[in-house]
Design a protein around this motif. Structure first.
Motif, short mmCIF file in Angstrom:
data_model
loop_
_atom_site.label_atom_id
_atom_site.label_comp_id
_atom_site.label_asym_id
_atom_site.label_seq_id
_atom_site.Cartn_x
_atom_site.Cartn_y
_atom_site.Cartn_z
N THR A 113 -16.92 -0.69 -1.50
CA THR A 113 -18.02 0.28 -1.47
C THR A 113 -17.58 1.49 -2.29
OG1 THR A 113 -18.54 -0.47 0.76
CG2 THR A 113 -19.58 1.58 0.03
N GLU A 123 -8.96 3.01 2.09
CA GLU A 123 -9.84 3.91 1.35
C GLU A 123 -9.02 4.79 0.44
OE1 GLU A 123 -13.28 5.44 3.66
OE2 GLU A 123 -12.12 4.82 5.39
N ARG A 124 -9.62 5.14 -0.69
CA ARG A 124 -8.92 6.00 -1.64
C ARG A 124 -9.93 6.78 -2.48
NH1 ARG A 124 -3.83 3.95 -4.75
NH2 ARG A 124 -3.27 3.72 -2.59
N ASP A 125 -9.57 8.02 -2.79
CA ASP A 125 -10.37 8.80 -3.73
C ASP A 125 -9.76 8.63 -5.11
OD1 ASP A 125 -12.45 10.10 -2.16
OD2 ASP A 125 -10.79 11.04 -1.10
N HIS A 154 -15.17 7.74 -4.18
CA HIS A 154 -14.47 7.33 -2.96
C HIS A 154 -14.60 5.81 -2.90
CE1 HIS A 154 -12.76 7.64 1.04
NE2 HIS A 154 -13.64 6.74 1.41
N THR A 195 -18.58 5.29 -3.51
CA THR A 195 -19.41 6.45 -3.21
C THR A 195 -19.03 7.58 -4.16
OG1 THR A 195 -19.33 5.79 -0.88
CG2 THR A 195 -20.15 8.00 -1.35
N TRP A 204 -3.60 -4.35 -0.25
CA TRP A 204 -4.71 -3.56 -0.80
C TRP A 204 -4.22 -2.20 -1.30
CZ3 TRP A 204 -8.51 -5.75 -2.81
CH2 TRP A 204 -9.05 -6.92 -2.28
N ILE A 243 -9.10 -2.04 6.53
CA ILE A 243 -9.88 -1.07 5.75
C ILE A 243 -8.91 -0.15 5.02
CG2 ILE A 243 -11.52 0.85 5.84
CD1 ILE A 243 -12.68 -0.53 8.39
N GLU A 268 -13.03 -3.23 2.58
CA GLU A 268 -12.94 -3.74 3.94
C GLU A 268 -12.81 -5.25 3.84
OE1 GLU A 268 -15.31 -3.74 8.21
OE2 GLU A 268 -16.22 -2.77 6.48
N THR A 287 -21.77 -1.47 -4.52
CA THR A 287 -21.22 -2.44 -3.57
C THR A 287 -20.94 -3.78 -4.23
OG1 THR A 287 -22.71 -1.49 -1.91
CG2 THR A 287 -21.59 -3.51 -1.31
N ARG A 311 -13.76 2.28 -1.01
CA ARG A 311 -13.41 1.71 0.30
C ARG A 311 -13.42 0.20 0.18
NH1 ARG A 311 -16.10 -0.16 5.09
NH2 ARG A 311 -15.23 0.76 6.98
#
Length: 143
Positions: A96, A14-16, A105, A98, A128, A12, A109, A73, A107
């Motif tokens: 994903t 994640e990044r803004d 945001h 958001t 990634w 996983i 996975e 998504t 994400r």
């Protein structure tokens, strides 16, 4: 609970990103933009569409779109067949998006790593992060 041999691991990341989901979505679903940050491809944003991702290293990933919810998504299979079975990978990648106050945001996975696939797991984790660096640059320069 005992661990089953079938238990898989997920990467996983994640990044803004300081761009709206719609702008990011284009980079995730338009083939010429996907090529700039990920790999050469024949992607179409259609559930059930089979496509390839072709790496600079000569490898080909067999993929199939599983789910699409525009600007939210995107999910597809990410399968790699290798002559050495230990390097075979059957996985699913899910993006994903958001909305946030400052952008999106993001994400990703990637699920399906076998416990003995430590190299692939580590490679995906590093990969990634690099892909996201490139994605950020691609999104920043597209209108």
């Amino acid at each position: 609970m005992t661990m089953q041999a079938t238990e898989t691991r997920a990467v996983i990341v994640e990044r803004d990103i300081c761009h709206p989901p719609e702008k990011l979505w284009r980079a995730l679903t338009q083939p010429h933009l996907i090529e700039e940050w990920l790999m050469k491809n024949d992607f179409k944003p259609v559930v059930g569409h089979s496509f390839n991702l072709r790496g600079d290293w000569g490898g080909v990933l067999d993929c199939k779109v599983l789910a699409i919810e525009p600007n939210k998504t995107l999910s597809y299979t990410w399968n790699f067949a290798h002559e050495d079975a230990a390097f075979n990978l059957e996985s699913v990648v899910t993006f994903t998006l958001t909305p946030t106050r400052t952008g999106t945001h993001l994400r990703v996975e990637q699920t399906g790593f076998q416990p003995n696939q430590k190299q692939a797991y580590g490679g995906a984790h590093a990969g990634w992060k690099q892909f996201f660096d490139k994605l950020d640059q691609v999104v920043a320069r597209t209108e």
